[in-house]
Write an enzyme that holds these catalytic residues in place. Sequence first.
Site: not given
Ligand code: NAD
Length: 244
Positions: A14, A17, A61, A87, A152, A155-156, A185
Site C-alpha cells: 500500500g 500514497r 495482498v 501497511n 476493521y 481485523a486491526k 492520520i
Molecule cells: P490510504 O488509504 O492512503 O492507504 C492505504 C493503502 O493501502 C492504499 O495505497 C491502498 O491502495 C492500499 N490497499 C488497500 N487494499 C489493498 C490490497 N488489498 N492490496 C494492496 N494494497 C491495498 O490510507 P493510510 O492512512 O495511508 O493507511 C495506511 C495504513 O494505516 C492502513 O493499514 C490503515 O488501516 C492504517 N491506519 C490509518 C489511519 C488513518 O487515520 N489514516 C489510522 C490508523 C491506521
Amino acid sequence: MTGELEGKIAFITGASRGIGLATARELTEAGARVAIIARDKGKADEAAKDVSGSRCFACDVTDVDSVTEVVGAVQAEMGPIDILVNNAGDTRDQLLVRMTDEDWTYALDVNLTGTFNTIRAVARGMMRQRSGVIINVSSVVGLVGNAGQANYAAAKAGLVGLTKSVAKELAGRGIRANLVVPGFIDTQMTADLAGEARKHLAERILMGRLGEPEDVAPVIRFLASPGAGYITGQVIVVDGGMVM
Ligand code: NAD
C-alpha cells in the site's frame, strides 16, 4: 541519522500514497532500496518517480498467488527482502446490524489476512538469511474499538495477536516483528471526515492536531533500524496522545 539501512531491501505494501508512501521516502532516506507494492501499477509507478532507487510491483495482498508471485519477483530483481512493512489497509464502515457478510469479510481479508499472506511469503527468505524485520500497521481502533467499524477494529486487533505470535515464532531466526498503531492520520482514508468532526477529533488529541503520514514513517524507520535491534513483539502507539 542517514544511512542506517544502507544496502537493505524493503517491501512496503500500500505504498503508492499516505503512510506507505511516506514510509517509502523515509526508508529510502535511510539508505534502503524500496519495493513499492500497490494494487494499481500506474499509481505505484507515479509514486516511485518520487522515491529514488525504488521499484514498483502490482499486488493485491488478499490474493495469495499474487503475493507469492510478487515476493518472488522482488527477490529476483532486487535481492533478499530485509524489511517487510505491512501497511496496506482499508475500511468498509457500517453499523453492526447493517453490516453485510461482504463488508465483514472485506475488512478482515485486507487488514488481517493480507498481512498474514505477505508475512508467510516473505518469512521463508528471512529465515534462510537468519535476519529480518517485520512491521505491521494496525490502528488505535483495534485497541479501543469504534462504533461503525466492528469489522476493521476486529481485523486491526487481530494484528496484535498475529504480530506477537510472529515475534515469538521467529525470534530464534533473528527476525523481529512489531506493530505500529497510528491514531487519526490525515490521509485519503480519513479525507471524508467533515470539518466540524475533524475539529472535535483534534480536541481529543493531546497534541491538539491530527497526525500526518510523516509522524508515523520515522517510527517505522526506527523499528526497521539496528537501533531497535532489542525491540520485538511490541505495540507502538503513534497517536499524539489520543488513546491512553
Ligand atoms: P490510504 O488509504 O492512503 O492507504 C492505504 C493503502 O493501502 C492504499 O495505497 C491502498 O491502495 C492500499 N490497499 C488497500 N487494499 C489493498 C490490497 N488489498 N492490496 C494492496 N494494497 C491495498 O490510507 P493510510 O492512512 O495511508 O493507511 C495506511 C495504513 O494505516 C492502513 O493499514 C490503515 O488501516 C492504517 N491506519 C490509518 C489511519 C488513518 O487515520 N489514516 C489510522 C490508523 C491506521
